[in-house]
Design a protein around this motif. Sequence first.
Motif, PDB file in Angstrom:
ATOM      1  N   LYS A 167       0.839  -1.196   0.000  1.00 12.28           N
ATOM      2  CA  LYS A 167       0.000   0.000   0.000  1.00 12.28           C
ATOM      3  C   LYS A 167       0.882   1.259   0.000  1.00 12.28           C
ATOM      4  N   GLY A 168       0.587   2.149  -0.937  1.00  9.46           N
ATOM      5  CA  GLY A 168       1.338   3.393  -1.038  1.00  9.46           C
ATOM      6  C   GLY A 168       2.679   3.271  -1.738  1.00  9.46           C
ATOM      7  N   LYS A 169       2.987   2.101  -2.270  1.00  6.74           N
ATOM      8  CA  LYS A 169       4.271   1.871  -2.962  1.00  6.74           C
ATOM      9  C   LYS A 169       4.033   1.685  -4.459  1.00  6.74           C
ATOM     10  N   TRP A 170       5.111   1.698  -5.206  1.00  7.18           N
ATOM     11  CA  TRP A 170       5.039   1.476  -6.642  1.00  7.18           C
ATOM     12  C   TRP A 170       4.679   0.036  -6.973  1.00  7.18           C
ATOM     13  N   SER A 171       4.252  -0.147  -8.204  1.00  7.59           N
ATOM     14  CA  SER A 171       4.047  -1.484  -8.754  1.00  7.59           C
ATOM     15  C   SER A 171       5.387  -1.996  -9.310  1.00  7.59           C
ATOM     16  N   ILE A 172       5.415  -3.279  -9.644  1.00  9.25           N
ATOM     17  CA  ILE A 172       6.604  -3.847 -10.281  1.00  9.25           C
ATOM     18  C   ILE A 172       6.875  -3.106 -11.589  1.00  9.25           C
ATOM     19  N   ALA A 173       5.830  -2.821 -12.337  1.00  9.82           N
ATOM     20  CA  ALA A 173       5.986  -2.097 -13.610  1.00  9.82           C
ATOM     21  C   ALA A 173       6.635  -0.735 -13.386  1.00  9.82           C
ATOM     22  N   GLU A 174       6.210  -0.033 -12.359  1.00  9.21           N
ATOM     23  CA  GLU A 174       6.798   1.275 -12.067  1.00  9.21           C
ATOM     24  C   GLU A 174       8.263   1.151 -11.643  1.00  9.21           C
ATOM     25  N   ILE A 175       8.585   0.099 -10.907  1.00  3.85           N
ATOM     26  CA  ILE A 175       9.974  -0.117 -10.495  1.00  3.85           C
ATOM     27  C   ILE A 175      10.844  -0.389 -11.720  1.00  3.85           C
ATOM     28  N   ILE A 176      10.367  -1.213 -12.632  1.00  7.44           N
ATOM     29  CA  ILE A 176      11.126  -1.505 -13.853  1.00  7.44           C
ATOM     30  C   ILE A 176      11.297  -0.229 -14.672  1.00  7.44           C
ATOM     31  N   SER A 177      10.249   0.566 -14.789  1.00  4.20           N
ATOM     32  CA  SER A 177      10.347   1.832 -15.513  1.00  4.20           C
ATOM     33  C   SER A 177      11.338   2.771 -14.820  1.00  4.20           C
ATOM     34  N   HIS A 178      11.284   2.809 -13.500  1.00  4.40           N
ATOM     35  CA  HIS A 178      12.225   3.626 -12.711  1.00  4.40           C
ATOM     36  C   HIS A 178      13.667   3.221 -13.001  1.00  4.40           C
ATOM     37  N   MET A 179      13.937   1.925 -13.020  1.00  4.38           N
ATOM     38  CA  MET A 179      15.284   1.434 -13.298  1.00  4.38           C
ATOM     39  C   MET A 179      15.705   1.823 -14.717  1.00  4.38           C
ATOM     40  N   THR A 180      14.779   1.754 -15.654  1.00  3.23           N
ATOM     41  CA  THR A 180      15.054   2.135 -17.035  1.00  3.23           C
ATOM     42  C   THR A 180      15.400   3.612 -17.132  1.00  3.23           C
ATOM     43  N   TYR A 181      14.603   4.438 -16.494  1.00  2.00           N
ATOM     44  CA  TYR A 181      14.837   5.881 -16.538  1.00  2.00           C
ATOM     45  C   TYR A 181      16.161   6.244 -15.865  1.00  2.00           C
ATOM     46  N   CYS A 182      16.495   5.557 -14.791  1.00  2.00           N
ATOM     47  CA  CYS A 182      17.798   5.791 -14.140  1.00  2.00           C
ATOM     48  C   CYS A 182      18.931   5.414 -15.085  1.00  2.00           C
ATOM     49  N   ASP A 183      18.822   4.250 -15.726  1.00  2.00           N
ATOM     50  CA  ASP A 183      19.849   3.824 -16.674  1.00  2.00           C
ATOM     51  C   ASP A 183      20.016   4.844 -17.797  1.00  2.00           C
ATOM     52  N   ARG A 184      18.888   5.310 -18.339  1.00  2.00           N
ATOM     53  CA  ARG A 184      18.950   6.277 -19.439  1.00  2.00           C
ATOM     54  C   ARG A 184      19.638   7.566 -18.978  1.00  2.00           C
ATOM     55  N   TYR A 185      19.310   8.022 -17.788  1.00  2.00           N
ATOM     56  CA  TYR A 185      19.931   9.235 -17.265  1.00  2.00           C
ATOM     57  C   TYR A 185      21.436   9.039 -17.079  1.00  2.00           C
ATOM     58  N   VAL A 186      21.816   7.917 -16.501  1.00  2.00           N
ATOM     59  CA  VAL A 186      23.235   7.627 -16.288  1.00  2.00           C
ATOM     60  C   VAL A 186      23.963   7.567 -17.631  1.00  2.00           C
ATOM     61  N   LEU A 187      23.372   6.895 -18.598  1.00  2.00           N
ATOM     62  CA  LEU A 187      23.996   6.738 -19.912  1.00  2.00           C
ATOM     63  C   LEU A 187      24.131   8.065 -20.648  1.00  2.00           C
ATOM     64  N   GLU A 188      23.055   8.836 -20.678  1.00  2.00           N
ATOM     65  CA  GLU A 188      23.025  10.039 -21.509  1.00  2.00           C
ATOM     66  C   GLU A 188      23.578  11.283 -20.826  1.00  2.00           C
ATOM     67  N   GLU A 189      23.397  11.381 -19.519  1.00  2.00           N
ATOM     68  CA  GLU A 189      23.735  12.626 -18.828  1.00  2.00           C
ATOM     69  C   GLU A 189      24.967  12.528 -17.925  1.00  2.00           C
ATOM     70  N   THR A 190      25.076  11.455 -17.183  1.00  2.00           N
ATOM     71  CA  THR A 190      26.097  11.387 -16.147  1.00  2.00           C
ATOM     72  C   THR A 190      27.436  10.853 -16.654  1.00  2.00           C
ATOM     73  N   ILE A 191      27.434   9.682 -17.269  1.00  2.00           N
ATOM     74  CA  ILE A 191      28.691   9.071 -17.693  1.00  2.00           C
ATOM     75  C   ILE A 191      29.501   9.974 -18.629  1.00  2.00           C
ATOM     76  N   PRO A 192      28.875  10.662 -19.588  1.00  2.00           N
ATOM     77  CA  PRO A 192      29.696  11.522 -20.457  1.00  2.00           C
ATOM     78  C   PRO A 192      30.464  12.615 -19.702  1.00  2.00           C
ATOM     79  N   GLN A 193      30.025  12.966 -18.523  1.00  2.00           N
ATOM     80  CA  GLN A 193      30.687  14.013 -17.746  1.00  2.00           C
ATOM     81  C   GLN A 193      31.732  13.486 -16.762  1.00  2.00           C
ATOM     82  N   MET A 194      31.743  12.189 -16.537  1.00  2.00           N
ATOM     83  CA  MET A 194      32.614  11.602 -15.522  1.00  2.00           C
ATOM     84  C   MET A 194      34.057  11.540 -16.012  1.00  2.00           C
TER      85      MET A 194
END
Length: 164
Positions: free
Chosen positions: A35-62
Amino acid sequence: MNRIEELVNEFAACNDWVKELTEVPEEELFQPIRKGKWSIAEIISHMTYCDRYVLEETIPQMKQDANLTTVDFEVINSKASAHAMIGVKAVQLVAEKLQIRNELVTVLREKTEQDFFATFILNGEEKDPYSGYPHTLFNYIAAFAWHDNHHKQQIDRLLLEKSK
């Protein structure tokens, strides 16, 4: 196998587990894990969005001595949650996750040892406040591997409870 290869292989292995989620009934993937937490689908989407951010925004600056500022992850999280709940099918969410992680792993495998251990400032800090270690690509990816495992444990625990 060296530490970098082990880390990147561990990071890549998340996709093996994500593929298994296609066996879970669609309706279960969209129910909150508690109750009050994400679904599995939302967690998978969250992981995807984090990966995309790391790939596109963070790693190129490291780079050595770079000064990085990351986005507030709540911005990413709200977009990820909304994406998962707009009526997209679970198979698409899984496919998106697999694709972006594969792209990220490919980029990581192209990095040198020097790239992995270059130190930088992240959000004004020279060291990670949780681990106490300097900010490096190696430590950053290790934190995301931990993050993957955290979500895997959440989901696996839920699925185990439902199977009883």
